[in-house]
Design a protein around this motif. Structure first.
Motif, PDB file in Angstrom:
ATOM      1  N   VAL A   4     127.858 -49.591  98.827  1.00  0.00           N
ATOM      2  CA  VAL A   4     129.105 -50.346  98.923  1.00  0.00           C
ATOM      3  C   VAL A   4     129.455 -50.539 100.388  1.00  0.00           C
ATOM      4  CG1 VAL A   4     131.564 -50.335  98.340  1.00  0.00           C
ATOM      5  CG2 VAL A   4     129.915 -49.334  96.765  1.00  0.00           C
ATOM      6  N   ARG A   5     129.784 -51.760 100.733  1.00  0.00           N
ATOM      7  CA  ARG A   5     130.260 -52.030 102.089  1.00  0.00           C
ATOM      8  C   ARG A   5     131.781 -51.979 102.073  1.00  0.00           C
ATOM      9  NH1 ARG A   5     126.193 -54.105 105.404  1.00  0.00           N
ATOM     10  NH2 ARG A   5     124.439 -54.955 104.227  1.00  0.00           N
ATOM     11  N   LEU A   6     132.328 -51.169 102.956  1.00  0.00           N
ATOM     12  CA  LEU A   6     133.773 -51.026 103.041  1.00  0.00           C
ATOM     13  C   LEU A   6     134.277 -51.633 104.335  1.00  0.00           C
ATOM     14  CD1 LEU A   6     134.095 -47.266 101.981  1.00  0.00           C
ATOM     15  CD2 LEU A   6     134.445 -49.277 100.556  1.00  0.00           C
ATOM     16  N   PRO A   7     135.477 -52.178 104.309  1.00  0.00           N
ATOM     17  CA  PRO A   7     136.081 -52.623 105.564  1.00  0.00           C
ATOM     18  C   PRO A   7     136.216 -51.420 106.502  1.00  0.00           C
ATOM     19  CG  PRO A   7     137.363 -53.393 103.682  1.00  0.00           C
ATOM     20  CD  PRO A   7     136.336 -52.441 103.156  1.00  0.00           C
ATOM     21  N   GLU A   8     136.149 -51.695 107.763  1.00  0.00           N
ATOM     22  CA  GLU A   8     136.143 -50.624 108.762  1.00  0.00           C
ATOM     23  C   GLU A   8     137.332 -49.679 108.604  1.00  0.00           C
ATOM     24  OE1 GLU A   8     136.485 -50.421 113.580  1.00  0.00           O
ATOM     25  OE2 GLU A   8     135.212 -52.001 112.748  1.00  0.00           O
ATOM     26  N   GLU A   9     138.509 -50.237 108.378  1.00  0.00           N
ATOM     27  CA  GLU A   9     139.716 -49.409 108.256  1.00  0.00           C
ATOM     28  C   GLU A   9     139.650 -48.504 107.027  1.00  0.00           C
ATOM     29  OE1 GLU A   9     143.125 -47.710 109.450  1.00  0.00           O
ATOM     30  OE2 GLU A   9     141.979 -49.186 110.593  1.00  0.00           O
ATOM     31  N   LEU A  10     139.149 -49.024 105.916  1.00  0.00           N
ATOM     32  CA  LEU A  10     139.030 -48.220 104.704  1.00  0.00           C
ATOM     33  C   LEU A  10     138.000 -47.112 104.878  1.00  0.00           C
ATOM     34  CD1 LEU A  10     139.933 -47.743 101.798  1.00  0.00           C
ATOM     35  CD2 LEU A  10     138.263 -49.457 101.066  1.00  0.00           C
ATOM     36  N   GLU A  11     136.905 -47.429 105.524  1.00  0.00           N
ATOM     37  CA  GLU A  11     135.878 -46.417 105.774  1.00  0.00           C
ATOM     38  C   GLU A  11     136.425 -45.316 106.682  1.00  0.00           C
ATOM     39  OE1 GLU A  11     131.214 -45.955 107.136  1.00  0.00           O
ATOM     40  OE2 GLU A  11     132.225 -47.863 107.455  1.00  0.00           O
ATOM     41  N   LYS A  12     137.235 -45.712 107.653  1.00  0.00           N
ATOM     42  CA  LYS A  12     137.833 -44.729 108.564  1.00  0.00           C
ATOM     43  C   LYS A  12     138.749 -43.786 107.780  1.00  0.00           C
ATOM     44  CE  LYS A  12     140.671 -44.523 112.739  1.00  0.00           C
ATOM     45  NZ  LYS A  12     141.435 -45.287 113.720  1.00  0.00           N
ATOM     46  N   LYS A  13     139.559 -44.348 106.881  1.00  0.00           N
ATOM     47  CA  LYS A  13     140.451 -43.525 106.068  1.00  0.00           C
ATOM     48  C   LYS A  13     139.656 -42.605 105.141  1.00  0.00           C
ATOM     49  CE  LYS A  13     144.357 -46.712 106.021  1.00  0.00           C
ATOM     50  NZ  LYS A  13     145.220 -47.562 105.180  1.00  0.00           N
ATOM     51  N   LEU A  14     138.582 -43.127 104.570  1.00  0.00           N
ATOM     52  CA  LEU A  14     137.735 -42.325 103.691  1.00  0.00           C
ATOM     53  C   LEU A  14     137.121 -41.157 104.459  1.00  0.00           C
ATOM     54  CD1 LEU A  14     136.404 -41.951 100.903  1.00  0.00           C
ATOM     55  CD2 LEU A  14     134.582 -43.487 101.683  1.00  0.00           C
ATOM     56  N   ASN A  15     136.633 -41.427 105.657  1.00  0.00           N
ATOM     57  CA  ASN A  15     136.066 -40.366 106.501  1.00  0.00           C
ATOM     58  C   ASN A  15     137.105 -39.293 106.810  1.00  0.00           C
ATOM     59  OD1 ASN A  15     133.423 -41.351 106.724  1.00  0.00           O
ATOM     60  ND2 ASN A  15     133.985 -42.698 108.421  1.00  0.00           N
ATOM     61  N   GLN A  16     138.312 -39.723 107.169  1.00  0.00           N
ATOM     62  CA  GLN A  16     139.371 -38.770 107.508  1.00  0.00           C
ATOM     63  C   GLN A  16     139.749 -37.912 106.306  1.00  0.00           C
ATOM     64  OE1 GLN A  16     142.392 -41.406 108.973  1.00  0.00           O
ATOM     65  NE2 GLN A  16     141.607 -41.396 111.077  1.00  0.00           N
ATOM     66  N   LEU A  17     139.864 -38.552 105.153  1.00  0.00           N
ATOM     67  CA  LEU A  17     140.240 -37.812 103.953  1.00  0.00           C
ATOM     68  C   LEU A  17     139.149 -36.821 103.554  1.00  0.00           C
ATOM     69  CD1 LEU A  17     142.324 -37.391 101.723  1.00  0.00           C
ATOM     70  CD2 LEU A  17     141.201 -39.210 100.435  1.00  0.00           C
ATOM     71  N   ALA A  18     137.906 -37.264 103.596  1.00  0.00           N
ATOM     72  CA  ALA A  18     136.791 -36.377 103.247  1.00  0.00           C
ATOM     73  C   ALA A  18     136.766 -35.166 104.177  1.00  0.00           C
ATOM     74  CB  ALA A  18     135.472 -37.139 103.320  1.00  0.00           C
ATOM     75  N   GLU A  19     137.009 -35.403 105.436  1.00  0.00           N
ATOM     76  CA  GLU A  19     136.998 -34.313 106.411  1.00  0.00           C
ATOM     77  C   GLU A  19     138.173 -33.363 106.168  1.00  0.00           C
ATOM     78  OE1 GLU A  19     137.303 -34.037 111.192  1.00  0.00           O
ATOM     79  OE2 GLU A  19     135.915 -35.553 110.402  1.00  0.00           O
ATOM     80  N   SER A  20     139.357 -33.915 105.940  1.00  0.00           N
ATOM     81  CA  SER A  20     140.530 -33.058 105.749  1.00  0.00           C
ATOM     82  C   SER A  20     140.469 -32.288 104.428  1.00  0.00           C
ATOM     83  CB  SER A  20     141.821 -33.877 105.820  1.00  0.00           C
ATOM     84  OG  SER A  20     141.958 -34.697 104.687  1.00  0.00           O
ATOM     85  N   GLU A  21     139.839 -32.863 103.412  1.00  0.00           N
ATOM     86  CA  GLU A  21     139.715 -32.194 102.107  1.00  0.00           C
ATOM     87  C   GLU A  21     138.463 -31.318 102.035  1.00  0.00           C
ATOM     88  OE1 GLU A  21     141.791 -32.530  99.311  1.00  0.00           O
ATOM     89  OE2 GLU A  21     143.200 -33.653 100.567  1.00  0.00           O
ATOM     90  N   ASN A  22     137.621 -31.439 103.043  1.00  0.00           N
ATOM     91  CA  ASN A  22     136.362 -30.692 103.111  1.00  0.00           C
ATOM     92  C   ASN A  22     135.458 -30.990 101.900  1.00  0.00           C
ATOM     93  OD1 ASN A  22     134.577 -29.023 104.484  1.00  0.00           O
ATOM     94  ND2 ASN A  22     135.243 -27.199 103.372  1.00  0.00           N
ATOM     95  N   VAL A  23     135.372 -32.303 101.595  1.00  0.00           N
ATOM     96  CA  VAL A  23     134.487 -32.774 100.527  1.00  0.00           C
ATOM     97  C   VAL A  23     133.696 -33.962 101.065  1.00  0.00           C
ATOM     98  CG1 VAL A  23     135.960 -32.010  98.620  1.00  0.00           C
ATOM     99  CG2 VAL A  23     136.285 -34.294  99.583  1.00  0.00           C
ATOM    100  N   THR A  24     132.721 -34.400 100.301  1.00  0.00           N
ATOM    101  CA  THR A  24     131.922 -35.538 100.757  1.00  0.00           C
ATOM    102  C   THR A  24     132.609 -36.859 100.404  1.00  0.00           C
ATOM    103  OG1 THR A  24     130.676 -35.709  98.696  1.00  0.00           O
ATOM    104  CG2 THR A  24     129.796 -34.222 100.391  1.00  0.00           C
ATOM    105  N   LYS A  25     132.210 -37.886 101.126  1.00  0.00           N
ATOM    106  CA  LYS A  25     132.719 -39.224 100.818  1.00  0.00           C
ATOM    107  C   LYS A  25     132.270 -39.631  99.420  1.00  0.00           C
ATOM    108  CE  LYS A  25     130.937 -40.885 104.603  1.00  0.00           C
ATOM    109  NZ  LYS A  25     130.478 -41.853 105.609  1.00  0.00           N
ATOM    110  N   THR A  26     131.061 -39.264  99.057  1.00  0.00           N
ATOM    111  CA  THR A  26     130.537 -39.577  97.726  1.00  0.00           C
ATOM    112  C   THR A  26     131.429 -38.967  96.649  1.00  0.00           C
ATOM    113  OG1 THR A  26     128.276 -39.692  98.562  1.00  0.00           O
ATOM    114  CG2 THR A  26     128.539 -39.307  96.200  1.00  0.00           C
ATOM    115  N   TYR A  27     131.831 -37.735  96.854  1.00  0.00           N
ATOM    116  CA  TYR A  27     132.710 -37.070  95.888  1.00  0.00           C
ATOM    117  C   TYR A  27     134.017 -37.842  95.725  1.00  0.00           C
ATOM    118  CZ  TYR A  27     135.938 -33.702  93.882  1.00  0.00           C
ATOM    119  OH  TYR A  27     136.886 -33.091  93.095  1.00  0.00           O
ATOM    120  N   LEU A  28     134.621 -38.228  96.840  1.00  0.00           N
ATOM    121  CA  LEU A  28     135.891 -38.958  96.791  1.00  0.00           C
ATOM    122  C   LEU A  28     135.748 -40.300  96.087  1.00  0.00           C
ATOM    123  CD1 LEU A  28     137.399 -38.257 100.331  1.00  0.00           C
ATOM    124  CD2 LEU A  28     138.137 -37.317  98.128  1.00  0.00           C
ATOM    125  N   VAL A  29     134.669 -41.016  96.371  1.00  0.00           N
ATOM    126  CA  VAL A  29     134.450 -42.312  95.741  1.00  0.00           C
ATOM    127  C   VAL A  29     134.238 -42.142  94.237  1.00  0.00           C
ATOM    128  CG1 VAL A  29     132.893 -44.299  95.613  1.00  0.00           C
ATOM    129  CG2 VAL A  29     133.606 -43.414  97.840  1.00  0.00           C
TER     130      VAL A  29
END
Length: 82
Positions: A4-29
């Motif tokens: 999946v291609r995400l807009p840059e801003e959405l990908e940035k938010k996903l990265n931040q959330l994954a890092e703060s929750e200590n989970v993978t981006k795949t898990y969040l998606v």
């Protein structure tokens, strides 16, 4: 597998959330998609939403919708025949 291609801003938010929750981006998606799909499957049409209310406070007269004109006509005649 899916890419999946995400807009840059959405990908940035996903990265931040994954890092703060200590989970993978795949898990969040996956979690987000599961929640979205479950919500769509639960969604009911207007009939289904009101189904348990229909007739709950009725008059116990099953012909009200089919005898409407006659009842109105009778009321008018009653009013003016006094």
């Amino acid at each position: 597998m899916i890419s999946v291609r995400l807009p840059e801003e959405l990908e940035k938010k996903l990265n931040q959330l994954a890092e703060s929750e200590n989970v993978t981006k795949t898990y969040l998606v996956k979690e987000a998609l599961n929640k979205y799909i479950a919500e769509k499957e639960e969604k009911k049409d207007s009939y289904q939403l009101g189904k348990d209310l229909f007739g709950k406070h009725g008059s116990n007269k099953g012909d009200l919708s089919t005898t409407y004109r006659k009842r109105v006509s009778d009321k008018i005649h009653e009013k003016y025949s006094r």
